[in-house]
Design an enzyme around this catalytic site. Structure first.
Site, short mmCIF file in Angstrom:
data_model
loop_
_atom_site.label_atom_id
_atom_site.label_comp_id
_atom_site.label_asym_id
_atom_site.label_seq_id
_atom_site.Cartn_x
_atom_site.Cartn_y
_atom_site.Cartn_z
CE LYS A 1 -4.28 -1.70 2.02
NZ LYS A 1 -5.27 -1.55 3.09
CG ASP B 1 -9.51 -0.09 3.37
OD1 ASP B 1 -10.26 -0.83 2.71
OD2 ASP B 1 -8.35 -0.40 3.69
N GLY C 1 -7.68 1.15 18.35
CA GLY C 1 -6.66 0.74 17.38
C GLY C 1 -6.14 1.94 16.63
CB THR D 1 1.51 0.68 20.76
OG1 THR D 1 1.57 -0.75 20.70
CG2 THR D 1 2.90 1.27 20.85
CE1 TYR E 1 -12.20 -8.24 6.21
CE2 TYR E 1 -12.55 -10.58 5.80
CZ TYR E 1 -11.76 -9.44 5.69
OH TYR E 1 -10.54 -9.51 5.06
P1 NAP Z 1 -2.51 -3.14 11.52
O1 NAP Z 1 -2.11 -1.96 10.73
O2 NAP Z 1 -1.56 -4.26 11.69
O3 NAP Z 1 -2.99 -2.63 12.97
C1 NAP Z 1 -3.38 -3.56 13.95
C2 NAP Z 1 -3.98 -2.81 15.14
O4 NAP Z 1 -4.52 -3.79 16.04
C3 NAP Z 1 -2.99 -1.98 15.93
O5 NAP Z 1 -3.67 -0.86 16.47
C4 NAP Z 1 -2.58 -2.96 17.04
O6 NAP Z 1 -2.11 -2.32 18.21
C5 NAP Z 1 -3.91 -3.61 17.34
N1 NAP Z 1 -3.82 -4.93 17.96
C6 NAP Z 1 -3.36 -6.06 17.40
N2 NAP Z 1 -3.48 -7.08 18.27
C7 NAP Z 1 -4.02 -6.57 19.42
C8 NAP Z 1 -4.39 -7.13 20.66
N3 NAP Z 1 -4.24 -8.42 20.92
N4 NAP Z 1 -4.94 -6.30 21.59
C9 NAP Z 1 -5.12 -4.99 21.33
N5 NAP Z 1 -4.78 -4.40 20.16
C10 NAP Z 1 -4.25 -5.18 19.21
O7 NAP Z 1 -3.83 -3.82 10.89
P2 NAP Z 1 -5.01 -3.12 10.05
O8 NAP Z 1 -4.72 -3.23 8.61
O9 NAP Z 1 -5.28 -1.78 10.65
O10 NAP Z 1 -6.23 -4.13 10.34
C11 NAP Z 1 -6.82 -4.21 11.62
C12 NAP Z 1 -8.08 -5.08 11.56
O11 NAP Z 1 -9.02 -4.49 10.68
C13 NAP Z 1 -7.84 -6.50 11.03
O12 NAP Z 1 -8.64 -7.37 11.79
C14 NAP Z 1 -8.36 -6.45 9.61
O13 NAP Z 1 -8.87 -7.70 9.16
C15 NAP Z 1 -9.49 -5.44 9.75
N6 NAP Z 1 -9.78 -4.75 8.49
C16 NAP Z 1 -11.05 -4.84 8.00
C17 NAP Z 1 -11.35 -4.20 6.82
C18 NAP Z 1 -12.74 -4.32 6.26
O14 NAP Z 1 -12.92 -4.02 5.07
N7 NAP Z 1 -13.73 -4.72 7.04
C19 NAP Z 1 -10.38 -3.43 6.16
C20 NAP Z 1 -9.11 -3.33 6.71
C21 NAP Z 1 -8.82 -4.01 7.89
P3 NAP Z 1 -0.55 -1.93 18.38
O15 NAP Z 1 -0.36 -0.64 17.67
O16 NAP Z 1 -0.39 -1.82 19.85
O17 NAP Z 1 0.23 -3.06 17.77
#
Ligand code: NAP
Length: 254
Positions: free
Chosen positions: A47, A83, A107, A133, A197
């Site tokens: 990305k 998104d 998050g 974090t 999802y």
């Molecule tokens: P990312 O950039 O890796 O960010 C992950 C986030 O989750 C960070 O804020 C991280 O906190 C937090 N996190 C991870 N494990 C955790 C835990 N056990 N307890 C508390 N916080 C935790 O990922 P992303 O791309 O933003 O995606 C995040 C989620 O959104 C995923 O589940 C993804 O499938 C979903 N998503 C859905 C869509 C949709 O179209 N519905 C689109 C994009 C993403 P830290 O900063 O502390 O590591």
């Protein structure tokens, strides 16, 4: 979802997945040019990697420095980030407007950033960000305030203001039993959205339902980020119900 939509719209097009190494991006884009490829999606980890190859990017993509949808134009490749807009459209479809609402994001990763920028663009009255974090929540608040200086952004929120829309943007919930918050964190919320999802109902959603708070999962956001991409590539209104049906069928196999 996209191929079904192209077919329904009578377009001679397909949507295919390719695994690409960063070092191969320049050659890939040359090949796409030669093959007359109209557009494509980009996902993690490209990305940001794709940015140097684009001649133009949309405002949200520019703010985020992240692109998930690309279209070929006469002057080169143009990038978008769909998104955040997909998230807003999924709420609108359920009769929820974010204008003048207080929104708490749990998050601060890529999805939270995209949603935060679209929330700011669509006129929320305040934004709070809570993250495991805290430095990342702070960085997200600074990013939003750099482009929307009048929007109050709190990266150290206490209990949410009653009526707040709470959005889980963490991956905590993809595994059974995981939940990023406790009951007190969501009490008084108007709506709890989990952008996860898979599974379609997370522990957070179950907790909110017991507390009689309306809930939504991330299928709508996933659908509408694709709807936005379809509309960018084709210039036509997307056949939303065809895409929804296809998406639900695919998710049932995960
Ligand atoms: P990312 O950039 O890796 O960010 C992950 C986030 O989750 C960070 O804020 C991280 O906190 C937090 N996190 C991870 N494990 C955790 C835990 N056990 N307890 C508390 N916080 C935790 O990922 P992303 O791309 O933003 O995606 C995040 C989620 O959104 C995923 O589940 C993804 O499938 C979903 N998503 C859905 C869509 C949709 O179209 N519905 C689109 C994009 C993403 P830290 O900063 O502390 O590591």
């Amino acid at each position: 979802m996209q191929t079904q939509a192209f077919r329904h719209a009578g377009l001679n097009a397909v949507y295919l997945a390719f695994r690409i190494e960063k070092k191969d991006l320049p050659g890939l884009l040359e090949a796409f040019d030669l093959l007359n490829i109209r557009g494509f999606n980009v996902t993690v980890p490209h990305k940001e990697n794709i940015l140097p190859f684009l001649t133009e990017i949309s405002k949200p993509a520019d703010i985020l420095q992240s692109v998930n949808t690309v279209i070929r134009t006469p002057s080169g490749w143009k990038g978008y980030s769909t998104d955040g807009e997909g998230f807003i459209r999924s709420l609108n479809e359920n009769g929820v407007s974010v204008k003048d609402k207080n929104v708490l994001l749990i998050g601060a990763g890529g999805a939270a950033r995209a949603i935060a920028v679209s929330l700011a663009e669509h006129g929320v009255s305040s934004l709070s960000v809570k993250n495991r974090t805290p430095e990342r929540a702070d960085r997200l608040a600074k990013l939003v305030n750099a482009f929307y200086p009048d929007l109050p952004v709190d990266c150290n929120p206490e209990n949410p203001i009653p009526g707040t829309i709470i959005v889980n943007c963490t991956s905590a919930g993809m595994t059974e039993g995981e939940c990023p918050v406790v009951e007190d964190d969501i009490s008084g919320a108007q709506l709890v959205v989990d952008i996860i999802y898979n599974p379609p109902e997370t522990s957070l959603m179950k907790m909110a339902e017991i507390m009689k708070i309306p809930v939504m999962n991330g299928i709508g956001m996933l659908l509408y980020q694709g709807v936005e991409a379809f509309e960018i590539w084709t210039g036509k209104a997307a056949p939303i119900e065809v895409m929804r049906k296809s998406l639900k069928k695919s998710l049932a196999f995960i």
